[in-house]
Design an enzyme around this catalytic site. Structure first.
Site, PDB file in Angstrom:
ATOM      1  N   CYS A  20      -4.534 -52.466  30.458  1.00 18.97           N
ATOM      2  CA  CYS A  20      -3.155 -52.067  30.222  1.00 18.97           C
ATOM      3  C   CYS A  20      -2.965 -50.768  29.429  1.00 18.97           C
ATOM      4  CB  CYS A  20      -2.376 -53.183  29.555  1.00 18.97           C
ATOM      5  SG  CYS A  20      -2.520 -53.286  27.811  1.00 18.97           S
ATOM      6  N   LYS A  32      -7.901 -48.887  36.920  1.00 20.02           N
ATOM      7  CA  LYS A  32      -8.901 -47.819  36.957  1.00 20.02           C
ATOM      8  C   LYS A  32      -9.841 -47.869  35.769  1.00 20.02           C
ATOM      9  CE  LYS A  32      -9.903 -43.201  38.196  1.00 20.02           C
ATOM     10  NZ  LYS A  32     -10.837 -43.694  39.214  1.00 20.02           N
TER      11      LYS A  32
END
Ligand code: GLU
Length: 584
Positions: free
Chosen positions: A2, A579
């Site tokens: 996050c 990612k």
């Protein structure tokens, strides 16, 4: 994982500012998002599952706000579980990056006194802070006291309406403080600060930041000492656009010819690392996902050169369990795009505890890894936005080719005789229509096998990963020599099998495998110096030695991209992934 964000400053149109910062951090997690702001009497918020929208129907002015893009670890993806989380009176709010490992125990300690609205571990922080405030602590002391109760790697940003403050603290999760004039920002990534702050400072672990409208105070909570931030300019090139391309994935695949040139012009960057490698007797290459596969390729090449050195490639998550501590004889070389991957950051802690030398091939030069290793070699790939690693993988492979040559005492990895054929082969495959036709065939397959021997197998591993994560087609890599020891059972009429081979034994072994597959009705695609009868389809690449891997990688990437698009998947944001994997 996050992305977390905080703002304290002049009253401003808050939703466009925070949502635009969150969009730059969506690569860190994009299953849900949320923004909370002080509306004068309490915190208001917008939260929802899915990607951060470009237009959000709220136009408040506020000088105190927090925001979050989530990659769920505790609780399903839902609006309720999206951050921020607030206390019942909507006076205190939190956004959190990480995993609170002792969440269950902390929940028990609250003894049913709090009304939980989500299933997350993160919400516990709000209720614990409120309890500390009720005990009479100041806001920053309350946040410090709560943080000290958490175990695991966590960054928390807590906002308090009553004092107009944000207090934040981290342990092994990245956090940057940004400033422009009297406005102060917190973000997981400099990308989020690019448009709004002029300068930024890394927040060291266990440093409590307390931001109010007039100032930011930093204090090391373990030493009890004030910390003076080291301000640096926010990187100007942090912001990138997709331009004429449909997705960042394909844009980044097309960035690779320029990247090849850029890296070739900066061959000398690897010299200090090559010298360090030859002066150690144990070399551990490590990374996660694609970076780990790149490490296996480098280990294969370096092992052939370094007779006196024990060279191994190990996934970062496995190092503690599988590597023997060789102390200062060891050089740990981490390969990482973001420089923030939790398992890689952990490996460097382990390596330092051994007294080993640490090094990295790293793309994000302001990252935790880049700034903490003994030797950092930049990958020069520029910002990579797609979750699918393409150009960063390419750069890792190219840097390792350069290392191999430097270790051999040779000046250039791609000399004039090699640079031109490699570069023109890459350009050829970037536009070759055959790949579009092949992708149409592969996008309806249930399974794709990728195969190779030695370096061909390493490229096959990466090709299978790209196909899986980009299009959700099951793809699996095998050694050509292992085919008849089991995997051949997977081959039936039409089973697509991609064979990667650079030269010599790799090609010979792939040809045998191809014949065996074709005899059983399988469809083989030879990527390398094959003759037409060797395979059902040949994507011919000249024998360019190890450098041919660069071309094979581009073919695999473009194919994976075309399959993904053909199946209607957005390869920039595949499901369930993020990612930068900043949780363990
Ligand atoms: N553990 C928190 C959650 O599941 C935060 C996860 C993260 O860092 O992405 O909401």
């Amino acid at each position: 994982m996050c992305g977390i964000f905080g703002y304290v400053g002049a009253s401003a149109p808050i939703v466009p500012m925070v949502s635009s910062a969150l969009r730059t951090m969506e690569y860190r997690g994009y299953d849900s998002w949320g923004i909370g702001w002080d509306d004068g009497d309490r915190f208001h918020n917008r939260k929802a599952p899915g990607r951060v929208p470009r237009v959000i129907d709220a136009s408040p002015q506020s000088g105190l706000a927090i925001g979050h893009t989530r990659w769920a670890t505790h609780g399903v993806v839902s609006a309720e579980n999206a951050h921020p989380h607030f206390d019942g009176a909507q006076q205190v709010g939190v956004v959190h990056n990480g995993v609170i490992e002792n969440a269950t125990e902390l929940l028990v300690s609250l003894d049913g006194t709090a009304n939980f609205l989500s299933e997350t571990d993160s919400e516990i922080v709000v209720h614990l802070v409120v309890r500390e405030l009720e005990y009479g602590k100041t806001f920053s002391d309350a946040v410090e006291a709560v943080f000290l109760q958490l175990t695991g790697s966590n960054a928390i940003v807590v906002a308090n309406r009553a004092t107009g403050e944000i207090a934040a603290i981290t342990s092994r999760s990245p956090l940057r403080l940004g400033r422009r004039g009297s406005s102060l920002y917190l973000a997981s990534d400099p990308l989020a600060l690019a448009e709004i702050a002029d300068e930024m400072a890394e927040i060291p672990d266990h440093t409590l930041v307390t931001m109010s409208r007039s100032s930011a105070m930093l204090r090391d909570i373990l030493l009890g000492e004030e910390v003076v931030p080291t301000w640096v300019p926010v990187p100007a090139d942090a912001h990138v656009e997709v331009g004429e391309h449909a997705h960042f994935t394909v844009k980044e695949i097309h960035d690779q010819p320029d990247l090849l040139m850029r890296l070739s012009a900066r061959e000398d960057d690897v010299t200090p690392l090559a010298e360090a490698i030859t002066s150690h007797s144990h070399l551990v290459l490590t990374g996660c996902g694609s970076a780990y596969y790149a490490a296996t390729l480098g280990a294969e090449w370096l092992r052939q050169r370094l007779n006196e050195t024990w060279v191994e490639a190990i996934p970062a998550s496995e190092i503690a369990a599988t590597t023997r501590n060789q102390g200062p004889k060891t050089l740990v070389l981490a390969l990482t795009q973001s420089g923030e991957t939790a398992d890689v950051v952990d490996v460097l802690h382990i390596a330092r505890s051994w007294g080993a030398t640490t090094a990295a091939l790293v793309n994000t030069e302001s990252s935790t890894v880049a700034t903490h290793v003994d030797i950092a070699v930049p990958l020069l790939a520029g910002t990579e936005r797609s979750v699918l690693a393409t150009k960063s993988f390419f750069a890792m492979v190219m840097r390792q080719l350069q290392l191999v040559h430097a270790v051999d005492g040779l000046p250039r990895s791609l000399d004039d005789a090699l640079f031109e054929p490699v570069s023109s082969a890459i350009n050829h495959w970037l536009s070759c229509e055959t790949l579009n036709e092949l992708a149409r065939q592969l996008e309806v397959a249930d399974h794709v096998l990728t195969l190779g021997k030695a370096s061909g197998h390493k490229v096959a591993l990466e090709a299978a990963l790209k196909i899986k994560e980009g299009s959700y087609v099951h793809a699996e890599a095998f050694l050509t020599g292992e085919l008849k020891h089991g995997p051949l059972a997977l081959v039936s009429q039409g089973t697509p099998c991609l064979l990667f081979a650079t030269a010599g034994d790799e090609v010979a072994s792939a040809k045998i495998a191809s014949r065996e597959i074709m005899s059983r009705g399988g469809f083989t695609v030879g990527i390398g110096p094959f003759d037409p009868p060797d395979c059902s389809l040949v994507l011919w690449v000249a024998d360019l030695g190890a450098a041919a891997s660069l071309v094979h990688i581009v073919i695999a990437q473009r194919l994976a991209y075309l399959i993904a698009v053909g199946r209607g998947v957005d390869p920039d944001f595949p499901r369930n992934l993020a990612k930068s994997v900043t949780v363990r």
